[in-house]
Design an enzyme around this catalytic site. Sequence first.
Site, mmCIF file in Angstrom:
data_model
loop_
_atom_site.group_PDB
_atom_site.id
_atom_site.type_symbol
_atom_site.label_atom_id
_atom_site.label_comp_id
_atom_site.label_asym_id
_atom_site.label_seq_id
_atom_site.Cartn_x
_atom_site.Cartn_y
_atom_site.Cartn_z
ATOM 1 N N LYS A 174 0.258 -1.556 -0.125
ATOM 2 C CA LYS A 174 -0.272 0.109 -0.161
ATOM 3 C C LYS A 174 0.967 0.955 0.085
ATOM 4 O O LYS A 174 0.339 2.214 -0.511
ATOM 5 C CB LYS A 174 -0.668 -0.154 0.756
ATOM 6 N N LYS A 231 -7.260 -10.705 -7.708
ATOM 7 C CA LYS A 231 -8.890 -10.935 -6.598
ATOM 8 C C LYS A 231 -9.450 -9.550 -6.963
ATOM 9 O O LYS A 231 -9.358 -8.775 -6.934
ATOM 10 C CB LYS A 231 -7.626 -10.467 -4.808
ATOM 11 N N LYS A 243 -12.619 -3.959 -6.460
ATOM 12 C CA LYS A 243 -13.260 -2.695 -6.917
ATOM 13 C C LYS A 243 -12.366 -1.866 -7.473
ATOM 14 O O LYS A 243 -12.756 -1.075 -8.251
ATOM 15 C CB LYS A 243 -14.020 -1.672 -5.330
#
Length: 334
Positions: free
Chosen positions: A118, A200, A203
């Site tokens: 991240k 995976k 969104k």
Amino acid sequence: MEEAIVRKKKIFSGIQPSGELTLGSYMGAIRNWNALQSEYDCVYCIVDLHAITVRQDPAQLRRRCLTQLAQYVACGLDPEKCILFIQSHVPEHTELSWILGCYTQFGELSRMTQFKQKSQQHADNITAGLFTYPVLMASDILLYQADAVPVGADQKQHVELCRDIAQRFNGVYGDVFTLPEPLIPQVGARIMSLSNPANKMSKSEPDGCVNLLDKPEDIRRKFKRAVTDSETVVRFDPESKPGVSNLLTIYAAATGKTITDAETEFVAGGYGNFKAAVGDAVIELFRPIREESERLLSDKAYLEGLYRLGAERAHVIAQKTLRKVHKKLGFLPR
Ligand code: TRP
């Protein structure tokens, strides 16, 4: 007569309200949570404090939290059987988080895979919150003395860190925290993106992601466009046929059939029929959930009552743990 007190095992888990709930969150998490609620004492949270480690739009965050609560209930989580609440409503989470942060090494947090990923994705906004996020997650789990934590494989490292922190704390102060185990669903529960089956379902790839509240025509369209391969045979082989295998997994999970039965069902007929059938199965699976979510969302007062009650019940448990921690640390009682 001797009294046998059998303590039910405790479960804690949470999902961030940072996007719509998806087919992936349903198959990989909520369906599992459902199955656990009769056998365990379950606490299921909407982790809004976690969601703000990346910037959220306030109006959207508010709407998503309420929608997520409605969806929890519509998916079958029973507010009489388990505790459903919103993380920011129970202040003990952030309080314990500070304390546990003082028992967590900088090096440990630096090694977290998700932090490394991240902080690359958000290189211009690597906040302290992003860094200490696993400590907050440890607080979530330890406050409720959870024995088991159902999570996706990507969260296993965080649960292990939580265990290490708990063990370290217990080592100094005695048995304060229950050591939690991660509960990782079997491989079949990992749902991949329809448009890019190497990833995976998430969104960040909207075309490959089916949301719990999608309209039937949108679900149909997404499955119609699902990426497969240049063969024509419906066979389960995640290595060389990731798209088809993902669709088989979804179909089996949605219908309760086995993968083998599903393969047999689609030997003839080609990919077109197959994709349409998977889409239809998901539409039927989600129809009652969507209708019930919409019904619940039209009754805001009911949902507000629900999350207030959830927060009160959660607070009772969390407070008990935090008091114990304060006492062990040597804080003067209030
Ligand atoms: N970090 C988890 C995720 O992103 C969400 C989460 C927060 C969680 N606190 C938790 C999961 C406690 C299990 C237990 O998926």
